[in-house]
Design an enzyme around this catalytic site. Sequence first.
Site, short mmCIF file in Angstrom:
data_model
loop_
_atom_site.label_atom_id
_atom_site.label_comp_id
_atom_site.label_asym_id
_atom_site.label_seq_id
_atom_site.Cartn_x
_atom_site.Cartn_y
_atom_site.Cartn_z
N CYS A 79 1.09 -0.83 0.16
CA CYS A 79 0.09 0.31 -0.14
C CYS A 79 0.58 1.58 -0.15
O CYS A 79 1.71 1.20 -0.63
CB CYS A 79 -0.95 -0.41 0.89
SG CYS A 79 -2.53 0.59 0.93
N HIS A 175 -3.21 -4.91 1.56
CA HIS A 175 -2.90 -4.69 3.08
C HIS A 175 -2.84 -6.35 3.35
O HIS A 175 -3.50 -6.96 4.30
CB HIS A 175 -3.64 -4.10 3.95
CG HIS A 175 -3.54 -2.82 4.09
ND1 HIS A 175 -2.51 -2.34 4.92
CD2 HIS A 175 -4.42 -1.74 3.19
CE1 HIS A 175 -2.73 -0.84 4.53
NE2 HIS A 175 -4.12 -0.52 3.77
N GLU A 177 -0.94 -8.24 6.09
CA GLU A 177 -0.65 -7.67 6.65
C GLU A 177 -2.11 -7.98 7.74
O GLU A 177 -2.08 -7.87 8.80
CB GLU A 177 0.27 -6.94 7.77
CG GLU A 177 -0.67 -5.23 7.80
CD GLU A 177 -0.30 -4.74 6.12
OE1 GLU A 177 -0.35 -5.87 5.32
OE2 GLU A 177 -0.42 -3.61 6.10
N1 GLN Z 1 -3.42 6.34 0.24
C1 GLN Z 1 -2.26 6.41 1.31
C2 GLN Z 1 -0.64 6.69 0.91
O1 GLN Z 1 -1.08 7.98 -0.12
C3 GLN Z 1 -1.79 4.83 1.71
C4 GLN Z 1 -3.29 4.49 1.80
C5 GLN Z 1 -2.29 2.73 3.27
O2 GLN Z 1 -1.09 2.90 3.05
N2 GLN Z 1 -3.82 2.20 3.25
O3 GLN Z 1 0.11 7.08 1.43
#
Ligand code: GLN
Length: 192
Positions: A79, A175, A177
């Site tokens: 992410c 995610h 995790e």
């Molecule tokens: N949108 C977030 C960012 O720009 C990332 C979101 C996440 O890690 N759940 O960092």
Amino acid sequence: MPRVGVLALQGDVHEHVTRLQEIHADVVLVRRAHDLEDLDGLVLPGGESTTIAHLLNTSGLRSALEDKLREGLSVFGTCAGLILLCRDVLDGRHDQWSYGVIDVAVRRNGYGRQIASFEASIDVPGTGTVPGVFIRSPKIERCGVEVEILATHDHGDGPDPVLVRQGNAWGCSFHPELTGDPRIHQLFVNSL
Ligand code: GLN
């Protein structure tokens, strides 16, 4: 036992540590440049990419990690972690930087805002179907020829890559995790 660091500046550090311990990795929290020594791999967690990038700057880790990545340290960004590893960030903050080790373009919050968070079953060929939690996830909108697409998700507008790999650098837009399923971590750790 592979020695796997988890970048512990911001984000869901604890959840990654738990998943990695479940598969018997030797886990190290990475907060300073010297924590990067003697790692077999490193996880960059989800969280907020601009905050993690800021803390990489202020902790002195930014260039130390850049050196390690150049030397070929295996890395897995989930992410926000994927955003930090990608070549191009779309809808980034004006000063947003990234390491550029995975030749993809990602759109921040490409699946929508927090309220649009969702869970989907992700089929990872060779591994099985894993639960994928998407929270303000980046959407991979371009993939370079050297990028291997390990899994996709169709959110109604055609399949997007959601798990990718370029050499030793892995990225995941969801995610892994946050569910009790360690198979995605196992895939990465098996490659070390
Ligand atoms: N949108 C977030 C960012 O720009 C990332 C979101 C996440 O890690 N759940 O960092």
